[in-house]
Write an enzyme that holds these catalytic residues in place. Structure first.
Site, PDB file in Angstrom:
ATOM      1  CE1 TYR A  17      38.457  25.393  37.206  1.00 15.24           C
ATOM      2  CE2 TYR A  17      40.798  25.797  37.570  1.00 15.24           C
ATOM      3  CZ  TYR A  17      39.781  25.193  36.858  1.00 15.24           C
ATOM      4  OH  TYR A  17      40.095  24.385  35.793  1.00 15.24           O
ATOM      5  CG  ASP A  35      43.399  24.745  45.526  1.00 15.81           C
ATOM      6  OD1 ASP A  35      44.618  24.853  45.304  1.00 15.81           O
ATOM      7  OD2 ASP A  35      42.537  24.768  44.634  1.00 15.81           O
ATOM      8  CE  LYS A  49      47.762  28.319  39.259  1.00 15.68           C
ATOM      9  NZ  LYS A  49      47.554  28.327  37.808  1.00 15.68           N
TER      10      LYS A  49
END
Ligand code: HOZ
Length: 428
Positions: free
Chosen positions: A146, A241, A269
């Site tokens: 994702y 990613d 994050k």
């Protein structure tokens, strides 16, 4: 056991009238585990406190950013000080320069970077830059990785898209998805064959170097190296990613842990310090394509926001060897305890972990790709999740997500979680 609900239930009823599903991101909805979301009043250290007055040991950590736990004093005071100087300028600040220098120092593969506000934005922008740089259109992603909710990436997507059965979202025009090629994670032979057949069409390969968004699935030896090598040989851009893994599995992310250097990296994050802040960056020649230097447009009113950058710098400054040593030890303790408990109870499950990211899959394992993850008994996971919540353990409410430890957790917290898990296994 605790009564988890009356106040949360009332808040959910109100929320559902005005917000789809009552939540501002589907992963928070608890629907796949047959429960109701806990409405959070506050967080402190390793704990969340619900509006219902219950204290939970938190293994979600805001889905990854809170590596130091909730309301760490270095971060909250950095935020307060920054806010007092002004919350947004829409103009460059010294803080942003310091932040970029810090990121570049931590990630030798990044020579230039730009700050954005979310992991979705970072991945979307990185792919646009890769397409602009290569003047090609095809991109390659891996099933149930994702990379945020941009149209071209909601193709066989993981995380909430997988949890709620919409890996190929409605509303994505066929034209937006037609240049997205998907392959099974860890399938190096398929990637080699694809490059052999269509190498000159491929702009980029984007990958979670450890998948977190179908549960924790580590790369097999040589997989990440193959991505970087094939991209290099065929003039494509390799994009890691590391929104989830960056400064999480090591200060320098999975690329440092694996000793691999991608062309571009997306971060979010942990590097955002719990604020809306993310990063894309990479080789100078590629990043020089970004406007105003080059023809690839990318922008944002709140990009590099001074309050967010202050929080992020405060968090990054705390991330020393001691923190990572503690996270690794706590992760190993939790892995060992959960594994022993599943064995004792005879539950069909396996534990997968990289550093402080961990998943308990209700399937035999090992889980190497989506084809394995999807064999998990999600109904059983839901029952287990509910049992854990009743025992004050706040675990991600989906089989297909990573749980996170923070430096605020203690051995006693982890042992209590293992004991609760064993109790729930016995009752399943
Ligand atoms: N990407 C995170 C979970 N895999 C959380 C973001 C969200 O979807 O809310």
């Amino acid at each position: 056991m605790m009564d988890i609900d009356s106040k949360s239930a009332m808040l959910l009823a109100r929320a559902e009238r005005v917000i789809p599903g009552g939540v501002n991101s589907p992963v928070r909805a608890f629907r796949s585990v047959g429960g109701k979301p806990v409405f959070v009043a506050r967080g402190h250290g390793a704990y969340l406190y619900g509006e219902n007055g219950v204290r939970y040991t938190d293994y979600v950590g805001s889905w990854g950013p809170l590596i130091l736990g909730h309301a760490h004093p270095a971060i909250t005071s950095a935020i307060a000080e920054a806010a007092n100087r002004g919350t947004s300028f829409g103009a460059p600040t010294e803080l942003e320069v310091r932040y970029a220098e810090k990121i570049i120092d931590l990630y030798p593969s990044i020579e230039m970077m730009r700050a954005v506000s979310s992991g979705t934005e970072a991945c979307m922008a990185a792919l646009r830059v890769a397409r602009g740089f290569t003047e090609r259109e095809a991109i390659v992603k891996f099933e149930c990785c994702y990379h945020g909710h941009a149209d071209m990436l909601l193709v066989k997507a993981g995380s909430g898209a997988l949890t709620y059965g919409v890996p190929d979202s409605a509303g994505v025009p066929a034209a937006a998805a037609k240049n997205t090629i998907t392959l099974a994670y860890n399938d190096r032979a398929a990637l080699e064959a694809l490059f052999q057949a269509r190498g000159s069409e491929i702009a980029a390969v984007i990958v979670e170097p450890v998948v977190g968004n179908m549960g924790v699935v580590p790369p097999e030896p040589g997989f990440l190296e193959a991505i970087v090598r094939l991209c290099k040989n065929h003039g494509a851009v390799s994009i890691f990613d590391e929104v989830m893994t960056g400064c999480r599995v090591a200060r320098g992310g999975m690329q440092a842990r694996a000793g691999v250097r991608p062309d571009m990296t997306c971060l979010g994050k942990v590097v955002g310090g719990g604020m809306p802040l993310a990063v894309f960056g990479g080789r100078r020649a590629i990043m020089e394509k970004v406007a105003p230097l080059g023809p690839v447009y990318q922008a944002g009113t709140l990009s590099g926001n001074p309050v967010a950058v202050s929080a992020a710098l405060a968090q990054l400054d705390c991330l020393n060897d001691e923190v990572y040593g503690k996270l690794e030890a706590l992760g190993a303790r939790l892995e060992r305890g959960l594994t022993e408990a599943t064995k004792k109870s005879g539950v069909n499950a396996c534990v997968q972990r990289v550093g402080s990211m961990i998943t308990l899959f209700f399937t035999k394992g090992p889980v190497r790709s989506f084809g394995d993850a999807v064999r998990s008994d999600t109904a059983r996971f839901g029952q287990w999740h509910q049992g854990m919540l009743e025992r004050g353990q706040y675990w991600p409410p989906s089989q297909f997500e990573a749980a996170f430890l923070s430096a605020a957790h203690t051995e006693a917290d982890v042992d209590a979680t293992i004991a609760a898990a064993a109790e729930v296994f016995a009752a399943l």
